[in-house]
Design an enzyme around this catalytic site. Structure first.
Site, PDB file in Angstrom:
ATOM      1  N   ASP A 133       5.310   3.156 -10.023  1.00 17.45           N
ATOM      2  CA  ASP A 133       5.228   2.783  -8.610  1.00 17.45           C
ATOM      3  C   ASP A 133       4.593   3.964  -7.873  1.00 17.45           C
ATOM      4  O   ASP A 133       5.092   5.086  -7.934  1.00 17.45           O
ATOM      5  CB  ASP A 133       6.627   2.482  -8.073  1.00 17.45           C
ATOM      6  CG  ASP A 133       6.594   1.985  -6.633  1.00 17.45           C
ATOM      7  OD1 ASP A 133       5.495   1.699  -6.125  1.00 17.45           O
ATOM      8  OD2 ASP A 133       7.667   1.897  -6.027  1.00 17.45           O
ATOM      9  N   ASN A 141      -3.708   3.043   2.638  1.00 19.42           N
ATOM     10  CA  ASN A 141      -4.205   1.806   3.269  1.00 19.42           C
ATOM     11  C   ASN A 141      -4.165   1.885   4.790  1.00 19.42           C
ATOM     12  O   ASN A 141      -5.102   1.460   5.479  1.00 19.42           O
ATOM     13  CB  ASN A 141      -3.364   0.610   2.803  1.00 19.42           C
ATOM     14  CG  ASN A 141      -3.792   0.095   1.436  1.00 19.42           C
ATOM     15  OD1 ASN A 141      -4.930   0.260   1.030  1.00 19.42           O
ATOM     16  ND2 ASN A 141      -2.864  -0.524   0.725  1.00 19.42           N
ATOM     17  N   HIS A 146      -8.035  -0.662   3.714  1.00 24.83           N
ATOM     18  CA  HIS A 146      -7.768  -1.315   2.424  1.00 24.83           C
ATOM     19  C   HIS A 146      -8.900  -1.114   1.423  1.00 24.83           C
ATOM     20  O   HIS A 146      -8.657  -1.102   0.213  1.00 24.83           O
ATOM     21  CB  HIS A 146      -7.503  -2.808   2.642  1.00 24.83           C
ATOM     22  CG  HIS A 146      -6.174  -3.081   3.281  1.00 24.83           C
ATOM     23  ND1 HIS A 146      -4.998  -3.087   2.557  1.00 24.83           N
ATOM     24  CD2 HIS A 146      -5.826  -3.330   4.568  1.00 24.83           C
ATOM     25  CE1 HIS A 146      -3.996  -3.335   3.364  1.00 24.83           C
ATOM     26  NE2 HIS A 146      -4.461  -3.490   4.593  1.00 24.83           N
ATOM     27  N   ASP A 150      -8.276   0.059  -2.290  1.00 25.01           N
ATOM     28  CA  ASP A 150      -8.771  -0.669  -3.463  1.00 25.01           C
ATOM     29  C   ASP A 150      -9.564   0.261  -4.380  1.00 25.01           C
ATOM     30  O   ASP A 150      -9.435   0.208  -5.605  1.00 25.01           O
ATOM     31  CB  ASP A 150      -9.670  -1.835  -3.025  1.00 25.01           C
ATOM     32  CG  ASP A 150      -8.874  -2.975  -2.401  1.00 25.01           C
ATOM     33  OD1 ASP A 150      -7.627  -2.936  -2.473  1.00 25.01           O
ATOM     34  OD2 ASP A 150      -9.506  -3.903  -1.861  1.00 25.01           O
ATOM     35  N   ASP A 176       1.137  -1.702  -5.433  1.00 22.68           N
ATOM     36  CA  ASP A 176       0.992  -0.383  -6.049  1.00 22.68           C
ATOM     37  C   ASP A 176       1.903  -0.238  -7.273  1.00 22.68           C
ATOM     38  O   ASP A 176       2.274   0.857  -7.653  1.00 22.68           O
ATOM     39  CB  ASP A 176       1.298   0.714  -5.028  1.00 22.68           C
ATOM     40  CG  ASP A 176       2.709   0.591  -4.456  1.00 22.68           C
ATOM     41  OD1 ASP A 176       3.435  -0.340  -4.861  1.00 22.68           O
ATOM     42  OD2 ASP A 176       3.079   1.418  -3.611  1.00 22.68           O
TER      43      ASP A 176
END
Length: 201
Positions: A133, A141, A146, A150, A176
């Site tokens: 995680d 973000n 975003h 990405d 994530d």
């Protein structure tokens, strides 16, 4: 041309192979004549051309009978299914992979874990399951957008994979979160791999 093929065996003129294994398939027309029935090839078969190219086809054969019902020959029907097979492969890939990273998605990862559990019952070997995680990913973000998030996930995937063996399975479970299945891996080695991945991140 007909004159060039006269007298030759059908399997030499029109060799059929299994697309997945490249194994030679028996011609449906031979089975059709032997068993006196219509036969369809169930395997994903391809016609092997003299150039070495493979053309995916659907193939069937049916007996030809005279007025008294005696089999006098057979007719074979086949057609090119290249586009349909390609579409099928694309849909299968999309159903099992994460579109951003190209990794397995949660559903396919679950299947891999179930397969590993089955192998444990059969051979008793050790496998390791890791859950990753990414801390503070939401900050990327929120502050950079975003698109940047990405790009980070895409590059991070490549770095993580570079630390793993081909037999290991890395998947994006969502957002994530990542899952990692280390095949035939004792616990001490799994801890070392997990630490190396932490350092990569």
């Amino acid at each position: 041309e007909f004159d060039e093929t006269r007298g030759q065996y059908l399997q030499d003129i029109m060799p059929l192979i299994d697309e997945a294994t490249s194994a030679t398939l028996q011609h449906p027309i031979l089975e059709c004549l032997r068993e006196n029935r219509t036969v369809q090839l169930d395997a994903e078969c391809a016609l092997l051309l003299p150039s070495g190219a493979r053309v995916p086809i659907a193939d069937s054969a049916a007996p030809i009978r005279d007025e008294s019902g005696v089999v006098r020959g057979a007719v074979m029907v086949f057609h090119d299914v290249s586009e349909a097979r390609q579409l099928q492969r694309e849909l299968s890939y999309q159903a099992s992979h994460d579109p951003l990273t190209g990794l397995y998605n949660r559903r396919e990862f679950d299947r891999e874990v179930q397969r590993a559990l089955g192998r444990i019952e059969r051979d008793g070997h050790n496998h390791a399951l890791c859950y990753l995680d990414l801390d503070q990913f939401k900050v990327v973000n929120d502050t950079c957008g975003h698109a940047a998030g990405d790009q980070l996930l895409h590059k991070l995937t490549a770095y993580l994979q570079s630390k793993l063996r081909k037999a290991d399975v890395l998947a994006r479970l969502g957002g994530d979160e990542f899952g990692l299945l280390l095949s035939h891996c004792p616990l001490h080695r799994a801890m070392e791999v997990a630490e190396s991945l932490r350092e990569v991140v």
